[in-house]
Design a protein around this motif. Structure first.
Motif, PDB file in Angstrom:
ATOM      1  N   ALA A   5      26.843  55.117  34.614  1.00 39.29           N
ATOM      2  CA  ALA A   5      26.718  54.807  36.040  1.00 39.29           C
ATOM      3  C   ALA A   5      28.079  54.470  36.635  1.00 39.29           C
ATOM      4  O   ALA A   5      29.008  54.093  35.922  1.00 39.29           O
ATOM      5  N   MET A   6      28.156  54.606  37.957  1.00 40.33           N
ATOM      6  CA  MET A   6      29.333  54.204  38.720  1.00 40.33           C
ATOM      7  C   MET A   6      28.855  53.562  40.010  1.00 40.33           C
ATOM      8  O   MET A   6      27.969  54.105  40.673  1.00 40.33           O
ATOM      9  N   PHE A   7      29.417  52.405  40.333  1.00 45.53           N
ATOM     10  CA  PHE A   7      29.071  51.729  41.583  1.00 45.53           C
ATOM     11  C   PHE A   7      30.181  50.754  41.956  1.00 45.53           C
ATOM     12  O   PHE A   7      30.780  50.126  41.088  1.00 45.53           O
ATOM     13  N   ASP A   8      30.495  50.686  43.217  1.00 44.50           N
ATOM     14  CA  ASP A   8      31.486  49.748  43.753  1.00 44.50           C
ATOM     15  C   ASP A   8      32.791  49.747  42.966  1.00 44.50           C
ATOM     16  O   ASP A   8      33.390  48.700  42.733  1.00 44.50           O
ATOM     17  N   GLY A   9      33.212  50.916  42.539  1.00 41.30           N
ATOM     18  CA  GLY A   9      34.464  51.038  41.792  1.00 41.30           C
ATOM     19  C   GLY A   9      34.359  50.672  40.321  1.00 41.30           C
ATOM     20  O   GLY A   9      35.345  50.688  39.596  1.00 41.30           O
ATOM     21  N   ILE A  10      33.155  50.345  39.860  1.00 40.47           N
ATOM     22  CA  ILE A  10      32.920  49.970  38.462  1.00 40.47           C
ATOM     23  C   ILE A  10      32.326  51.174  37.727  1.00 40.47           C
ATOM     24  O   ILE A  10      31.404  51.818  38.227  1.00 40.47           O
ATOM     25  N   ILE A  11      32.858  51.452  36.550  1.00 42.11           N
ATOM     26  CA  ILE A  11      32.338  52.527  35.702  1.00 42.11           C
ATOM     27  C   ILE A  11      31.666  51.882  34.497  1.00 42.11           C
ATOM     28  O   ILE A  11      32.269  51.046  33.819  1.00 42.11           O
ATOM     29  N   ILE A  12      30.424  52.271  34.237  1.00 41.94           N
ATOM     30  CA  ILE A  12      29.651  51.742  33.110  1.00 41.94           C
ATOM     31  C   ILE A  12      29.533  52.841  32.053  1.00 41.94           C
ATOM     32  O   ILE A  12      29.082  53.945  32.359  1.00 41.94           O
ATOM     33  N   ARG A  13      29.923  52.505  30.826  1.00 41.07           N
ATOM     34  CA  ARG A  13      29.888  53.475  29.728  1.00 41.07           C
ATOM     35  C   ARG A  13      29.228  52.878  28.493  1.00 41.07           C
ATOM     36  O   ARG A  13      29.136  51.668  28.352  1.00 41.07           O
ATOM     37  N   MET A  14      28.848  53.790  27.586  1.00 38.40           N
ATOM     38  CA  MET A  14      28.268  53.396  26.311  1.00 38.40           C
ATOM     39  C   MET A  14      28.779  54.374  25.255  1.00 38.40           C
ATOM     40  O   MET A  14      28.848  55.573  25.513  1.00 38.40           O
TER      41      MET A  14
END
Length: 90
Positions: A5-14
């Motif tokens: 996911a990506m939101f508000d300049g934050i990238i979420i990875r696994m």
């Protein structure tokens, strides 16, 4: 590393790691060059908190609460034979 996911300049990875369990289920968050790892169950920082802004930390923790089931599902998928995953809404 799978970008969930990506939101508000934050990238979420696994990380996909087939047939292994290197840690408890967790995610990696990146914001403007700063990185941190969050435990899914407790939502606490695992590592890398240095330099990760507190406001973004709270945003990631709130996002984990909203998407906990999807995160666990992706954890299982990414640690399976095919290492597939699905995107999660930001």
């Amino acid at each position: 590393m799978a970008t969930l996911a990506m939101f508000d300049g934050i990238i979420i990875r696994m990380n996909p790691e087939r047939n292994t369990r290197h840690h408890q289920p967790h995610i990696h968050a990146r914001y403007q060059g700063a990185e941190a790892s969050f435990d899914i169950a407790s939502r606490k920082l695992f590592a890398g908190a240095k330099g990760f802004p507190r406001d973004q930390q709270y945003m990631v923790q709130a996002w984990i609460v909203r998407h906990e089931k999807e995160l666990y599902a992706n954890w299982e998928l990414l640690h399976g034979e095919n290492a597939t995953f699905f995107k999660i809404e930001g």
